[in-house]
Design a protein around this motif. Sequence first.
Motif, PDB file in Angstrom:
ATOM      1  N   ASN A 249       0.677  -1.355   0.093  1.00 22.72           N
ATOM      2  CA  ASN A 249       0.022  -0.046   0.035  1.00 22.72           C
ATOM      3  C   ASN A 249       0.764   1.110  -0.081  1.00 22.72           C
ATOM      4  O   ASN A 249       0.607   2.179  -0.734  1.00 22.72           O
ATOM      5  CB  ASN A 249      -0.823  -0.090   1.195  1.00 22.72           C
ATOM      6  CG  ASN A 249      -2.188  -0.957   0.964  1.00 22.72           C
ATOM      7  OD1 ASN A 249      -2.399  -1.523   0.067  1.00 22.72           O
ATOM      8  ND2 ASN A 249      -2.688  -1.526   2.206  1.00 22.72           N
ATOM      9  N   ASN A 250       1.866   1.433   0.844  1.00 19.33           N
ATOM     10  CA  ASN A 250       2.668   2.403   0.896  1.00 19.33           C
ATOM     11  C   ASN A 250       3.676   2.659  -0.441  1.00 19.33           C
ATOM     12  O   ASN A 250       3.767   3.718  -0.707  1.00 19.33           O
ATOM     13  CB  ASN A 250       3.686   2.374   2.072  1.00 19.33           C
ATOM     14  CG  ASN A 250       3.139   2.408   3.339  1.00 19.33           C
ATOM     15  OD1 ASN A 250       1.817   3.047   3.652  1.00 19.33           O
ATOM     16  ND2 ASN A 250       3.585   1.707   4.535  1.00 19.33           N
ATOM     17  N   HIS A 251       3.998   1.640  -1.021  1.00 12.25           N
ATOM     18  CA  HIS A 251       4.406   1.555  -2.466  1.00 12.25           C
ATOM     19  C   HIS A 251       3.514   2.470  -3.562  1.00 12.25           C
ATOM     20  O   HIS A 251       3.984   3.603  -4.186  1.00 12.25           O
ATOM     21  CB  HIS A 251       4.987   0.325  -2.982  1.00 12.25           C
ATOM     22  CG  HIS A 251       5.577   0.607  -4.371  1.00 12.25           C
ATOM     23  ND1 HIS A 251       6.926   0.938  -4.495  1.00 12.25           N
ATOM     24  CD2 HIS A 251       5.007   0.015  -5.467  1.00 12.25           C
ATOM     25  CE1 HIS A 251       7.335   0.843  -5.914  1.00 12.25           C
ATOM     26  NE2 HIS A 251       5.988   0.395  -6.347  1.00 12.25           N
ATOM     27  N   LYS A 252       2.180   1.912  -3.609  1.00 12.36           N
ATOM     28  CA  LYS A 252       1.236   2.494  -4.316  1.00 12.36           C
ATOM     29  C   LYS A 252       0.781   3.853  -4.146  1.00 12.36           C
ATOM     30  O   LYS A 252       0.797   4.685  -4.927  1.00 12.36           O
ATOM     31  CB  LYS A 252      -0.060   1.583  -4.249  1.00 12.36           C
ATOM     32  CG  LYS A 252       0.219   0.307  -4.950  1.00 12.36           C
ATOM     33  CD  LYS A 252      -0.723  -0.684  -4.763  1.00 12.36           C
ATOM     34  CE  LYS A 252      -2.218  -0.442  -5.326  1.00 12.36           C
ATOM     35  NZ  LYS A 252      -2.136  -0.806  -6.821  1.00 12.36           N
ATOM     36  N   SER A 343       0.874   0.241  -9.359  1.00 16.61           N
ATOM     37  CA  SER A 343       1.008  -1.328  -9.209  1.00 16.61           C
ATOM     38  C   SER A 343       2.160  -1.403  -8.140  1.00 16.61           C
ATOM     39  O   SER A 343       3.145  -0.622  -8.398  1.00 16.61           O
ATOM     40  CB  SER A 343       0.707  -2.442  -9.794  1.00 16.61           C
ATOM     41  OG  SER A 343       1.931  -2.623 -10.697  1.00 16.61           O
ATOM     42  N   PHE A 344       2.271  -2.382  -7.513  1.00 14.35           N
ATOM     43  CA  PHE A 344       3.519  -2.827  -6.740  1.00 14.35           C
ATOM     44  C   PHE A 344       4.651  -3.313  -7.741  1.00 14.35           C
ATOM     45  O   PHE A 344       5.949  -3.309  -7.345  1.00 14.35           O
ATOM     46  CB  PHE A 344       3.121  -3.928  -5.880  1.00 14.35           C
ATOM     47  CG  PHE A 344       4.158  -4.397  -4.809  1.00 14.35           C
ATOM     48  CD1 PHE A 344       4.617  -3.284  -3.953  1.00 14.35           C
ATOM     49  CD2 PHE A 344       4.796  -5.529  -4.697  1.00 14.35           C
ATOM     50  CE1 PHE A 344       5.829  -3.509  -2.896  1.00 14.35           C
ATOM     51  CE2 PHE A 344       5.845  -5.950  -3.829  1.00 14.35           C
ATOM     52  CZ  PHE A 344       6.219  -4.900  -2.851  1.00 14.35           C
ATOM     53  N   ALA A 345       4.186  -3.598  -8.923  1.00 11.88           N
ATOM     54  CA  ALA A 345       5.248  -3.858 -10.019  1.00 11.88           C
ATOM     55  C   ALA A 345       5.782  -2.724 -10.647  1.00 11.88           C
ATOM     56  O   ALA A 345       6.831  -2.704 -11.583  1.00 11.88           O
ATOM     57  CB  ALA A 345       4.509  -4.990 -10.947  1.00 11.88           C
ATOM     58  N   HIS A 346       5.235  -1.442 -10.577  1.00  8.43           N
ATOM     59  CA  HIS A 346       5.669  -0.333 -11.183  1.00  8.43           C
ATOM     60  C   HIS A 346       6.897   0.284 -10.106  1.00  8.43           C
ATOM     61  O   HIS A 346       6.822   0.451  -9.022  1.00  8.43           O
ATOM     62  CB  HIS A 346       4.579   0.582 -11.445  1.00  8.43           C
ATOM     63  CG  HIS A 346       3.755   0.006 -12.583  1.00  8.43           C
ATOM     64  ND1 HIS A 346       2.416  -0.350 -12.203  1.00  8.43           N
ATOM     65  CD2 HIS A 346       3.917   0.069 -13.739  1.00  8.43           C
ATOM     66  CE1 HIS A 346       1.852  -0.589 -13.373  1.00  8.43           C
ATOM     67  NE2 HIS A 346       2.764  -0.493 -14.396  1.00  8.43           N
ATOM     68  N   ILE A 351       6.388   5.785 -13.568  1.00 12.31           N
ATOM     69  CA  ILE A 351       5.280   6.630 -13.230  1.00 12.31           C
ATOM     70  C   ILE A 351       5.709   8.163 -13.641  1.00 12.31           C
ATOM     71  O   ILE A 351       5.016   9.046 -14.442  1.00 12.31           O
ATOM     72  CB  ILE A 351       4.894   6.655 -11.731  1.00 12.31           C
ATOM     73  CG1 ILE A 351       4.456   5.414 -11.154  1.00 12.31           C
ATOM     74  CG2 ILE A 351       3.713   7.857 -11.459  1.00 12.31           C
ATOM     75  CD1 ILE A 351       3.549   4.759 -12.266  1.00 12.31           C
ATOM     76  N   TYR A 352       7.025   8.479 -13.637  1.00  8.64           N
ATOM     77  CA  TYR A 352       7.361   9.778 -13.752  1.00  8.64           C
ATOM     78  C   TYR A 352       7.537   9.928 -15.695  1.00  8.64           C
ATOM     79  O   TYR A 352       7.039  10.897 -16.315  1.00  8.64           O
ATOM     80  CB  TYR A 352       8.795   9.970 -13.595  1.00  8.64           C
ATOM     81  CG  TYR A 352       8.938  10.492 -12.229  1.00  8.64           C
ATOM     82  CD1 TYR A 352       8.408  11.811 -11.978  1.00  8.64           C
ATOM     83  CD2 TYR A 352       9.428  10.027 -11.195  1.00  8.64           C
ATOM     84  CE1 TYR A 352       8.519  12.513 -10.594  1.00  8.64           C
ATOM     85  CE2 TYR A 352       9.736  10.638  -9.724  1.00  8.64           C
ATOM     86  CZ  TYR A 352       9.158  11.639  -9.490  1.00  8.64           C
ATOM     87  OH  TYR A 352       9.202  12.225  -8.518  1.00  8.64           O
ATOM     88  N   GLN A 353       7.746   8.652 -16.314  1.00  5.90           N
ATOM     89  CA  GLN A 353       7.602   8.567 -17.661  1.00  5.90           C
ATOM     90  C   GLN A 353       6.125   8.626 -18.289  1.00  5.90           C
ATOM     91  O   GLN A 353       5.599   9.449 -19.041  1.00  5.90           O
ATOM     92  CB  GLN A 353       8.299   7.146 -18.162  1.00  5.90           C
ATOM     93  CG  GLN A 353       8.303   7.228 -19.538  1.00  5.90           C
ATOM     94  CD  GLN A 353       8.730   5.875 -20.099  1.00  5.90           C
ATOM     95  OE1 GLN A 353       9.388   4.968 -19.195  1.00  5.90           O
ATOM     96  NE2 GLN A 353       8.532   5.452 -21.181  1.00  5.90           N
ATOM     97  N   VAL A 354       5.246   7.900 -17.386  1.00  2.00           N
ATOM     98  CA  VAL A 354       3.780   8.278 -17.562  1.00  2.00           C
ATOM     99  C   VAL A 354       3.417   9.630 -17.625  1.00  2.00           C
ATOM    100  O   VAL A 354       2.633  10.371 -18.511  1.00  2.00           O
ATOM    101  CB  VAL A 354       3.020   7.338 -16.833  1.00  2.00           C
ATOM    102  CG1 VAL A 354       1.352   7.512 -16.968  1.00  2.00           C
ATOM    103  CG2 VAL A 354       3.174   5.899 -16.978  1.00  2.00           C
TER     104      VAL A 354
END
Length: 363
Positions: A249-252, A343-346, A351-354
Amino acid sequence: MIPYENLKTLNKPFEEKLRKKFDLFLDKGWYILGQEVSLFEEEFAAYHQEKHVVGVANGLDALILSLKCCKFSPGAEVIVPSNTYIATILSIIHCGLTPILVEPDSKTYNIDPAKIQSAITDKTAAIMVVHLYGQCCEMDPIMEIATQHGLKVIEDCAQAHGAKYKNQLAGTFGDFAAFSFYPTKNLGALGDAGAIICKSEADAAQIRQLRNYGSEKKYHNSVVGYNSRLDELQASFLREKLPYLDEINNHKRALAAIYFQELNGDFIKPHVGSDFHHVYHIFNILHPERDRLKKYLLDQGIATEIHYPVAPQNQLALKDYLTKFDYPISTKIHETTLSLPCSFAHTKADIYQVVEILNKFNT
């Protein structure tokens, strides 16, 4: 390519532990309702500081068995948000009850407490709240309304593992709380799985009967039940992943923070108040050109999803079950929502790229 979700990558950190669990499962030779299910029920209850958890086959069954346990009169009305996933509404229909759709808050996407009161009739038996996308509903006024009218509260927590409202965990407010552990959930199994938090031992005992053909003692069936048992193997996998739920959860939440900070004002981001601990099972934005935006992102190597493209009132399966079909807030959400990778896999770099590509849309 940045996928929307990659379950193989997501489960890679747990792979060694999961393989060991599988080997133990094979060696033990006990496949249904064994020690792993019992231990997971205890551990999931302890996480929520609750006493009674019953593992079931999936999230839909968790909702159905919760409603069945309430023994409502046929046709009784259950209030439910108009923008939920169809499973929530299906549970009501499968129990011979009447779904009454109530519009969500346009900022949080969760059921609007201010609209619940006007939907209550002398047939209303329960409020089924859905903690959508990973954010709790505003539970104080909802519980006040339920108490005032003597209504049961069932929480659909399929997307809200570890979410909090005023520092209280989702699933600990109502009479029952239904969880799905579908593989993409924040706490995901490697197949279908579900659980129910019950407030009393009597309710838990009844649901244990209902999940197992209505049987408390083998071959002795005291009620008309179902076959909805949490799989022993999936329970063992969930036991391995549960201690990491807060880390997941903290990662997300850290990924979501990048979206909030870096995305420009062309995109409507979810509103999260100070009373809410959002766990971002889904990070969605709204955009009037959603379909064109989705294609643009895919052309740039970024996969997205739509949760959900068809509003409940427009589902063919529900046309004979809904008494009203005009839900403008829900309609707008379904027509403009887009779920971004989170997600936990990202990684944060993903996300910066997105964000970089998103901010170039229409420029």
